[in-house]
Design an enzyme around this catalytic site. Structure first.
Site, PDB file in Angstrom:
ATOM      1  N   VAL A  11     -11.132  30.602 -32.253  1.00 16.03           N
ATOM      2  CA  VAL A  11     -10.224  30.330 -33.378  1.00 16.03           C
ATOM      3  C   VAL A  11      -9.099  31.367 -33.423  1.00 16.03           C
ATOM      4  CG1 VAL A  11     -10.088  30.261 -35.907  1.00 16.03           C
ATOM      5  CG2 VAL A  11     -11.980  29.123 -34.734  1.00 16.03           C
ATOM      6  N   ASP A  30      -9.940  43.066 -32.598  1.00 16.02           N
ATOM      7  CA  ASP A  30     -11.285  42.705 -32.152  1.00 16.02           C
ATOM      8  C   ASP A  30     -12.056  43.982 -31.828  1.00 16.02           C
ATOM      9  OD1 ASP A  30     -12.240  39.623 -31.062  1.00 16.02           O
ATOM     10  OD2 ASP A  30     -13.550  41.334 -30.615  1.00 16.02           O
ATOM     11  N   LYS A  35     -11.534  41.820 -24.525  1.00 10.09           N
ATOM     12  CA  LYS A  35     -10.675  40.783 -25.109  1.00 10.09           C
ATOM     13  C   LYS A  35      -9.305  41.369 -25.490  1.00 10.09           C
ATOM     14  CE  LYS A  35     -14.299  37.711 -26.785  1.00 10.09           C
ATOM     15  NZ  LYS A  35     -14.775  36.794 -27.807  1.00 10.09           N
ATOM     16  N   GLU A 160     -12.953  22.699 -29.964  1.00 10.69           N
ATOM     17  CA  GLU A 160     -12.748  23.328 -28.662  1.00 10.69           C
ATOM     18  C   GLU A 160     -12.397  22.242 -27.644  1.00 10.69           C
ATOM     19  OE1 GLU A 160     -16.074  25.877 -27.638  1.00 10.69           O
ATOM     20  OE2 GLU A 160     -15.929  26.864 -29.582  1.00 10.69           O
ATOM     21  N   ASN A 213     -19.033  18.758 -40.487  1.00 10.38           N
ATOM     22  CA  ASN A 213     -19.705  18.815 -39.196  1.00 10.38           C
ATOM     23  C   ASN A 213     -21.076  18.148 -39.233  1.00 10.38           C
ATOM     24  OD1 ASN A 213     -17.670  19.891 -37.667  1.00 10.38           O
ATOM     25  ND2 ASN A 213     -18.238  22.002 -38.038  1.00 10.38           N
ATOM     26  N   TYR A 256     -18.121   2.879 -49.772  1.00 13.38           N
ATOM     27  CA  TYR A 256     -19.508   3.369 -49.906  1.00 13.38           C
ATOM     28  C   TYR A 256     -19.585   4.896 -49.933  1.00 13.38           C
ATOM     29  CZ  TYR A 256     -20.613  -1.405 -48.427  1.00 13.38           C
ATOM     30  OH  TYR A 256     -20.690  -2.765 -48.330  1.00 13.38           O
ATOM     31  N   GLY A 264     -28.762  -0.905 -53.564  1.00 13.55           N
ATOM     32  CA  GLY A 264     -29.760  -1.949 -53.820  1.00 13.55           C
ATOM     33  C   GLY A 264     -29.139  -3.281 -53.478  1.00 13.55           C
ATOM     34  N   CYS A 267     -28.747  -7.405 -49.828  1.00 15.31           N
ATOM     35  CA  CYS A 267     -28.390  -7.243 -48.405  1.00 15.31           C
ATOM     36  C   CYS A 267     -28.771  -5.893 -47.799  1.00 15.31           C
ATOM     37  CB  CYS A 267     -26.899  -7.478 -48.214  1.00 15.31           C
ATOM     38  SG  CYS A 267     -26.447  -9.152 -48.642  1.00 15.31           S
ATOM     39  N   ARG A 330     -31.809  -8.516 -57.536  1.00 16.30           N
ATOM     40  CA  ARG A 330     -32.740  -8.291 -56.420  1.00 16.30           C
ATOM     41  C   ARG A 330     -32.580  -6.883 -55.848  1.00 16.30           C
ATOM     42  NH1 ARG A 330     -31.300 -13.188 -52.726  1.00 16.30           N
ATOM     43  NH2 ARG A 330     -29.313 -12.799 -53.768  1.00 16.30           N
TER      44      ARG A 330
HETATM   45  N1  LIG Z   1     -15.048  27.451 -32.172  1.00 22.56           N
HETATM   46  C1  LIG Z   1     -14.675  26.425 -32.909  1.00 22.56           C
HETATM   47  O1  LIG Z   1     -14.432  25.321 -32.421  1.00 22.56           O
HETATM   48  C2  LIG Z   1     -14.502  26.589 -34.382  1.00 22.56           C
HETATM   49  C3  LIG Z   1     -13.787  25.631 -35.101  1.00 22.56           C
HETATM   50  C4  LIG Z   1     -13.618  25.812 -36.470  1.00 22.56           C
HETATM   51  C5  LIG Z   1     -14.165  26.910 -37.112  1.00 22.56           C
HETATM   52  N2  LIG Z   1     -14.888  27.804 -36.387  1.00 22.56           N
HETATM   53  C6  LIG Z   1     -15.442  28.961 -37.107  1.00 22.56           C
HETATM   54  O2  LIG Z   1     -14.562  30.071 -36.886  1.00 22.56           O
HETATM   55  C7  LIG Z   1     -15.311  31.272 -36.765  1.00 22.56           C
HETATM   56  C8  LIG Z   1     -15.033  31.932 -35.426  1.00 22.56           C
HETATM   57  O3  LIG Z   1     -15.488  31.074 -34.402  1.00 22.56           O
HETATM   58  P1  LIG Z   1     -15.110  31.344 -32.867  1.00 22.56           P
HETATM   59  O4  LIG Z   1     -15.685  30.217 -32.098  1.00 22.56           O
HETATM   60  O5  LIG Z   1     -13.679  31.664 -32.733  1.00 22.56           O
HETATM   61  O6  LIG Z   1     -16.000  32.671 -32.601  1.00 22.56           O
HETATM   62  P2  LIG Z   1     -15.983  33.593 -31.314  1.00 22.56           P
HETATM   63  O7  LIG Z   1     -17.356  34.097 -31.156  1.00 22.56           O
HETATM   64  O8  LIG Z   1     -15.320  32.899 -30.159  1.00 22.56           O
HETATM   65  O9  LIG Z   1     -15.008  34.785 -31.734  1.00 22.56           O
HETATM   66  C9  LIG Z   1     -15.338  35.717 -32.722  1.00 22.56           C
HETATM   67  C10 LIG Z   1     -14.663  37.028 -32.376  1.00 22.56           C
HETATM   68  O10 LIG Z   1     -14.862  37.933 -33.448  1.00 22.56           O
HETATM   69  C11 LIG Z   1     -14.975  39.227 -32.897  1.00 22.56           C
HETATM   70  N3  LIG Z   1     -15.500  40.169 -33.894  1.00 22.56           N
HETATM   71  C12 LIG Z   1     -16.765  40.344 -34.344  1.00 22.56           C
HETATM   72  N4  LIG Z   1     -16.810  41.319 -35.269  1.00 22.56           N
HETATM   73  C13 LIG Z   1     -15.544  41.765 -35.426  1.00 22.56           C
HETATM   74  C14 LIG Z   1     -14.940  42.746 -36.249  1.00 22.56           C
HETATM   75  N5  LIG Z   1     -15.643  43.487 -37.092  1.00 22.56           N
HETATM   76  N6  LIG Z   1     -13.602  42.918 -36.152  1.00 22.56           N
HETATM   77  C15 LIG Z   1     -12.877  42.179 -35.312  1.00 22.56           C
HETATM   78  N7  LIG Z   1     -13.399  41.236 -34.492  1.00 22.56           N
HETATM   79  C16 LIG Z   1     -14.719  41.038 -34.562  1.00 22.56           C
HETATM   80  C17 LIG Z   1     -15.848  39.016 -31.678  1.00 22.56           C
HETATM   81  O11 LIG Z   1     -15.765  40.085 -30.766  1.00 22.56           O
HETATM   82  C18 LIG Z   1     -15.235  37.720 -31.129  1.00 22.56           C
HETATM   83  O12 LIG Z   1     -14.193  37.980 -30.221  1.00 22.56           O
HETATM   84  C19 LIG Z   1     -16.775  30.879 -36.981  1.00 22.56           C
HETATM   85  O13 LIG Z   1     -17.085  31.011 -38.337  1.00 22.56           O
HETATM   86  C20 LIG Z   1     -16.795  29.416 -36.595  1.00 22.56           C
HETATM   87  O14 LIG Z   1     -17.856  28.716 -37.229  1.00 22.56           O
HETATM   88  C21 LIG Z   1     -15.055  27.689 -35.047  1.00 22.56           C
END
Ligand SMILES: NC(=O)c1ccc[n+]([C@@H]2O[C@H](COP(=O)([O-])OP(=O)(O)OC[C@H]3O[C@@H](n4cnc5c(N)ncnc54)[C@H](O)[C@@H]3O)[C@@H](O)[C@H]2O)c1
Length: 435
Positions: A11, A30, A35, A160, A213, A256, A264, A267, A330
């Site tokens: 994200v 991060d 990364k 993704e 989801n 719905y 109910g 059908c 019914r």
């Molecule tokens: N992946 C998807 O398709 C998607 C879609 C919508 C929402 N989300 C939600 O978004 C959120 C992130 O998902 P993601 O797939 O990108 O996760 P991810 O695991 O790919 O990325 C998370 C990142 O956060 C970093 N991180 C952890 N602690 C940290 C900190 N204290 N400071 C800075 N960085 C830190 C990690 O190193 C990692 O790079 C989740 O809550 C997920 O449910 C994901």
């Protein structure tokens, strides 16, 4: 404007690239140094169509930098977007520790920042989390939520594999909060994103991802159960599902999907039971299809509990047919509810001018007399009679009695099972199925 993005995974990396492409300066934060190095070399941390050129452009134009220095990131940005992971714990609950760590970091950084700061939570977090994040930031920074900073729920809908396209084409942009100024400012960063921007209550925006989801998962599994039945019957499952989804009037639509009482009628229960039978007689396992009627029964039980919890014994039903606009009783869930109450020796009275016992014929009549053999004792001729003989009024229909009449009810408990009118909620002694 400069925006800091906490967490540069799926994200966060997509947000970095797209925000930079849209003209913003972005600071990715991060804890993972690999990364950070990737981003600073112009390489995305994830494989996504269209993200390489955006990250590369952003870095070469000096619109993107990545760092682990969270204080620098917060102090040099107006908005912080939280995109850190919220993985599942062993017990099936979400682990919010990364989100709370970031909240602490933002709070620590805000201690020495005078300007107002917006925190947008894009990570999927359960209801109540935004308020917890606000409390953590306030405790760490000694600043006041709503005055010095604002935390908003801003769920991400991307998938993704199609993330960049989804970033620009979400179903809608949802911002949950109670600070209109901050919400409008956050909405500005999505000005090149297509679709409606919706401002909502915080809890709506927190819950929506989980319900979405789960619904998507339900769609996948329901489709696979239907496909299993098709394949046993020698039906091409793809062709069949194409036909199914072509019905955008009743199948793939909002029909719905309004909260209300149990289903109910003649059908749905019959054909659902028939499908269960087709599956079991062909040795097809269909746990979702098998459990639908259990879920329906639980709504009838919930209404029963609401009524018995009133402590009253004289119960009056406005409407007993399975829905408005019909005299069909019914498999009416209201008949089931009345029967349950009668079995427990409650006094039940019914007003339903659509039912005329003398004119009732066929299966409809048979069903009613089988379920409620002395129906003539319960059926009253007027709404006034029902009011005078009942302590609890069960509202199952809005076509039998005008809303203005219901609003006049005094000294009775109203149990609204169809959740059809907001104004009733303000009444004293009002109990709604979902209120
Ligand atoms: N992946 C998807 O398709 C998607 C879609 C919508 C929402 N989300 C939600 O978004 C959120 C992130 O998902 P993601 O797939 O990108 O996760 P991810 O695991 O790919 O990325 C998370 C990142 O956060 C970093 N991180 C952890 N602690 C940290 C900190 N204290 N400071 C800075 N960085 C830190 C990690 O190193 C990692 O790079 C989740 O809550 C997920 O449910 C994901």
């Amino acid at each position: 404007m400069t925006i800091s993005v906490f967490g540069i995974g799926y994200v966060g990396c997509v947000s970095l690239g797209c925000l930079a492409a849209d003209g913003y300066d972005v600071i990715g934060v991060d804890t993972n140094s690999a990364k950070i190095d990737l981003i600073n070399s112009g390489i995305p941390t994830v494989l996504e169509k269209g993200i390489d050129e955006k990250i590369n452009y952003g870095v070469s134009e000096k619109k993107i930098i990545a760092t682990d220095d969270f204080k620098y990131a917060v102090r040099n940005s107006e908005i912080s977007v939280i995109c850190v992971g919220t993985p599942l714990d062993r017990d099936g609950a979400l682990n919010l520790s990364h989100v709370f760590t970031v909240a602490k970091q933002i709070g620590a950084a805000l201690k020495s920042k005078k300007e107002f700061h917006i925190v947008s939570v894009r990570s999927s977090v359960p209801p109540g989390t935004i308020s917890q994040i606000g409390n953590i930031i306030a405790a760490e920074s000694k600043r006041i939520s709503g005055k010095d900073f604002s935390v908003l729920a801003n769920p991400e809908f991307l998938r993704e594999g199609n993330a960049v396209n989804d970033y620009y084409n979400p179903p809608y942009t949802l911002i949950g909060g109670n600070d209109k100024m901050a919400m409008s400012k956050l909405a500005e960063i999505y000005s090149s994103v297509n679709g409606e921007v919706i401002f909502s209550d915080i809890k709506n925006a927190e819950l929506i991802k989980f319900v979405n989801n789960s619904f998507h998962a339900l769609k996948v599994s329901f489709t696979n159960e239907a496909a299993n039945i098709c394949s046993k019957l020698g039906i091409d499952a793809n062709e069949f599902m194409e036909l199914f989804v072509k019905d955008t009037k009743l199948n793939i639509s909002s029909e719905y999907m309004k909260p209300g009482f149990a289903y109910g009628g003649s059908c749905l229960p019959k054909d659902l039971s028939a499908l269960k039978n087709i599956a079991s007689s062909n040795k097809v396992t269909a746990p979702i299809i098998d459990s639908i009627s259990i879920s329906n029964e639980s709504i009838i039980n919930k209404a029963f509990e609401l009524i018995i919890n009133t402590g009253k014994k004289d119960i009056g039903f406005i409407g007993i047919t399975f829905k408005d606009g019909t005299d069909d009783v019914r498999n009416s869930p209201y008949v089931s509810l009345a029967k349950k109450l009668l079995d427990k020796r409650y006094s039940v009275k019914i007003f339903d001018s659509r039912i005329n016992l003398e004119n009732l014929t066929g299966a409809n009549k048979e069903y009613l007399f089988k379920e409620l053999p002395v129906i003539s004792d319960y059926l009253l001729h007027s709404y006034r009679e029902l009011l005078s003989e009942s302590e609890v009024i069960i509202v199952n229909s809005y076509e039998l009695v005008k809303k203005s009449e219901l609003m006049k009810i005094k000294n009775k408990i109203i149990v609204d099972l169809i959740f059809a009118d907001e104004s009733l909620k303000s009444k004293e002694n009002y109990i709604g199925l979902y209120a």
